[in-house]
Design a protein around this motif. Structure first.
Motif, short mmCIF file in Angstrom:
data_model
loop_
_atom_site.label_atom_id
_atom_site.label_comp_id
_atom_site.label_asym_id
_atom_site.label_seq_id
_atom_site.Cartn_x
_atom_site.Cartn_y
_atom_site.Cartn_z
N LEU A 71 9.96 1.13 -5.62
CA LEU A 71 9.91 1.96 -4.41
C LEU A 71 9.67 3.43 -4.78
CD1 LEU A 71 12.79 0.24 -2.39
CD2 LEU A 71 10.34 0.16 -1.87
N GLU A 72 10.21 3.85 -5.92
CA GLU A 72 9.95 5.22 -6.40
C GLU A 72 8.45 5.37 -6.68
OE1 GLU A 72 14.19 5.40 -8.77
OE2 GLU A 72 12.34 5.92 -9.89
N LYS A 73 7.87 4.34 -7.29
CA LYS A 73 6.43 4.36 -7.61
C LYS A 73 5.63 4.47 -6.32
CE LYS A 73 2.45 3.09 -9.58
NZ LYS A 73 1.69 3.89 -10.52
N TYR A 74 5.98 3.67 -5.32
CA TYR A 74 5.25 3.72 -4.05
C TYR A 74 5.35 5.13 -3.46
CZ TYR A 74 5.94 -1.39 -4.22
OH TYR A 74 6.01 -2.71 -4.59
N ASN A 75 6.54 5.70 -3.58
CA ASN A 75 6.78 7.04 -3.03
C ASN A 75 5.83 8.05 -3.66
OD1 ASN A 75 8.00 8.76 -1.33
ND2 ASN A 75 9.94 8.93 -2.49
N ALA A 76 5.68 7.94 -4.98
CA ALA A 76 4.80 8.87 -5.71
C ALA A 76 3.36 8.71 -5.23
CB ALA A 76 4.90 8.59 -7.20
N VAL A 77 2.91 7.45 -5.06
CA VAL A 77 1.53 7.21 -4.61
C VAL A 77 1.35 7.70 -3.18
CG1 VAL A 77 -0.15 5.41 -4.06
CG2 VAL A 77 1.18 5.27 -6.18
N LYS A 78 2.37 7.47 -2.35
CA LYS A 78 2.26 7.90 -0.94
C LYS A 78 2.13 9.42 -0.87
CE LYS A 78 4.36 7.49 3.61
NZ LYS A 78 4.60 6.40 4.56
N ARG A 79 2.94 10.10 -1.68
CA ARG A 79 2.92 11.57 -1.65
C ARG A 79 1.59 12.12 -2.17
NH1 ARG A 79 7.68 11.61 -4.18
NH2 ARG A 79 6.67 12.37 -6.08
N THR A 80 1.03 11.49 -3.19
CA THR A 80 -0.13 12.09 -3.86
C THR A 80 -1.46 11.50 -3.43
OG1 THR A 80 0.17 10.45 -5.59
CG2 THR A 80 1.21 12.61 -5.95
N LYS A 81 -1.52 10.19 -3.15
CA LYS A 81 -2.84 9.57 -2.94
C LYS A 81 -3.00 8.85 -1.60
CE LYS A 81 -3.63 8.56 -7.86
NZ LYS A 81 -2.93 7.61 -8.77
#
Ligand code: SF4
Length: 479
Positions: A83-93
């Motif tokens: 979920l942390e990974k998804y959060n990073a992708v959501k914020r950046t890409k």
């Protein structure tokens, strides 16, 4: 996208052509047991009718779903990292992406998941997947959405799974859902609900579909396949009373297995997971009768100590389990047997641990899945028993049973040296691209030079060498 354009609808699903025109993208990840992977294929099918096709690119996805496992704390930590990974992708890409959690952790945490993980928009339990389209509408209207209602009926028998990431050769076919056994360490009865069996006709229909698509092997799947029991069909008036009707129309696991094997003699059949307290001898006779049913039984035991089995609420003793092992070997000579084992269950003494090692020595399993006890919130063990075995003792005991299993696995694989076995090619060998990798009916992995064979072929392989886990050989033509 509306779902009502007739020529695009076949039965209650969109036709393949209509689905390929889907424009939305679904990224779905699965963790845990085979049931979760099978469920994700059901979810992909439900969403295919809502205009979603699957993608492997997280940054392109409109909807990201993770099918979660709750069997041990470590499994839940893995999900939180994703979920942390998804959060990073959501914020950046990919700011538009919506995130949903499915499966046992969703069922265990329910609304709390939304409080604990802000990235999550959608929480759906294992019995509520048909409600995902409605829940997505709520999310689109800016509301969080949760459905974790467990069902006594739902088997998704009317949904044709979309095979995900599969190899087009082997597939899971779920036959039961839930579990009534209430083992004290297990979270499954709380996260997957009561046991229910799927209509045998819909199971056989799914196998027919797979055979038509040239699949070569299926695994009949359930938390506890031995408690498969379907009542159905026949008119009440034809019977003196309900129990007569039930008896007359009942289909148990042995009958289902027999029907599947007869219907597709060319199809290799596996089943998992068996349960020593519910297994009937008829199942063993059906396995022995049909060449296309694999001679491998996964028979979790969890401990070799009758005292601990009692604390675990496992409805059998060490002796009864050993008798069942003897019967399996009498009725199906050479049958491969694998195990699940837990070390460090509350109150486990050195004597109990030695009993586990002794049982393993008696059975000499082909392979196994071994874990340290992980206290699961809400289970009977968590409520009544203190997690009192020190971590380092758990680790030492785990190492001892893993080492012993390695020794036995090496004995089992070495017993195939010089023999010729039938291998179903599944893919290219990870270690050598000039070699094929596949499995024997005993669930051993075998690798051998490619020659002119292709994935999906059954090949006779002469075993010339082996490791603890892998058979190594040459393809041979039998005269
Ligand atoms: S049989 Fe026991 S361990 Fe297996 S799913 Fe059911 S409750 Fe859990």
């Amino acid at each position: 996208m509306e779902k009502v354009i007739d020529e695009k609808v076949q039965g209650n699903t969109l036709t393949l052509e209509a689905r390929t025109a889907n424009s939305r993208k679904l990224y779905i990840e699965s963790y845990g047991c085979a049931m979760n992977f099978s469920d994700s294929e059901i979810v992909a099918s439900i969403l295919a009718d809502q205009g979603y096709n699957t993608t492997n690119a997280l940054e392109d996805a409109d909807l990201v779903l993770v099918n979660t496992c709750s069997i041990r704390d470590k499994a839940e930590q893995t999900v939180r990292k994703r979920l942390e990974k998804y959060n990073a992708v959501k914020r950046t890409k990919n700011p538009k992406m919506k995130v949903g959690v499915l499966g046992c952790m969703a069922e265990r945490l329910k609304e709390k998941f939304l409080e604990e993980e802000k990235i999550v928009d959608l929480v759906v339990g294992p019995d509520a997947y048909k409600d995902i389209p409605n829940l997505l509408k709520e999310v689109e209207e800016g509301r969080d959405a949760v459905n974790v209602i467990l069902s006594k009926e739902e088997t998704y028998g009317d949904i044709s799974p979309v095979r995900l990431g599969g190899n087009g050769i082997t597939a899971f076919v779920s036959i039961t859902r839930g579990c009534d056994n209430m083992c004290t360490f297990c979270v499954v009865p709380f996260t997957r609900g009561r046991e229910r069996s799927r209509d045998p006709q819909s199971i056989l229909q799914e196998i027919d579909d797979l055979a038509e698509k040239n699949y070569k092997e299926i695994t009949l799947l359930g938390q506890n396949v031995d408690s498969y029991l379907w009542y159905g069909g026949g008119l009440k008036k034809d019977f003196k009373n309900a129990s007569d009707m039930q008896k007359a129309t009942a289909t148990d696991f042995a009958q289902l297995l027999d029907m599947a094997a007869k219907a597709h003699p060319e199809m290799r059949i596996r089943f998992s997971t068996s349960n020593p307290q519910d297994m009937h001898e008829e199942v063993l006779h059906v396995v022995a009768k049909h060449k296309n049913i694999c001679n491998h039984i996964h028979l979790p035991v969890q401990s070799g100590s009758t005292r601990i089995l009692k604390e675990m609420n496992r409805q059998h003793t060490r002796e009864e389990y050993m008798k069942l092992i003897d019967r399996i070997r009498e009725i199906i000579p050479g049958c491969a047997i694998s195990q699940d084992m837990i070390v460090g269950f509350p109150t486990e003494t050195e004597e109990d641990h030695q009993a586990t090692l002794g049982l393993m020595e008696y059975v000499k399993y082909d392979f196994g899945y071994m874990y340290k006890y992980s206290e699961r919130p809400g289970t009977n063990a968590a409520r009544k028993l203190e997690d009192d075995v020190p971590e380092e003792t758990k680790s030492r005991r785990l190492t001892e049973i893993v080492d012993l299993q390695q020794k036995h696995s090496a004995i089992r694989t070495a017993s195939f040296l010089g023999k010729t076995v039938s291998v179903l090619i599944e893919k290219e060998s990870k270690k050598n691209k000039d070699e094929w990798s596949g499995r024997t009916e005993h669930n051993n992995v075998a690798v051998f030079p490619k020659k002119n064979y292709k994935a999906g072929d059954f090949v006779n392989v002469k075993i010339t060498d082996c490791t603890t886990a892998t058979l190594i050989g040459e393809a041979v033509e039998l005269s």
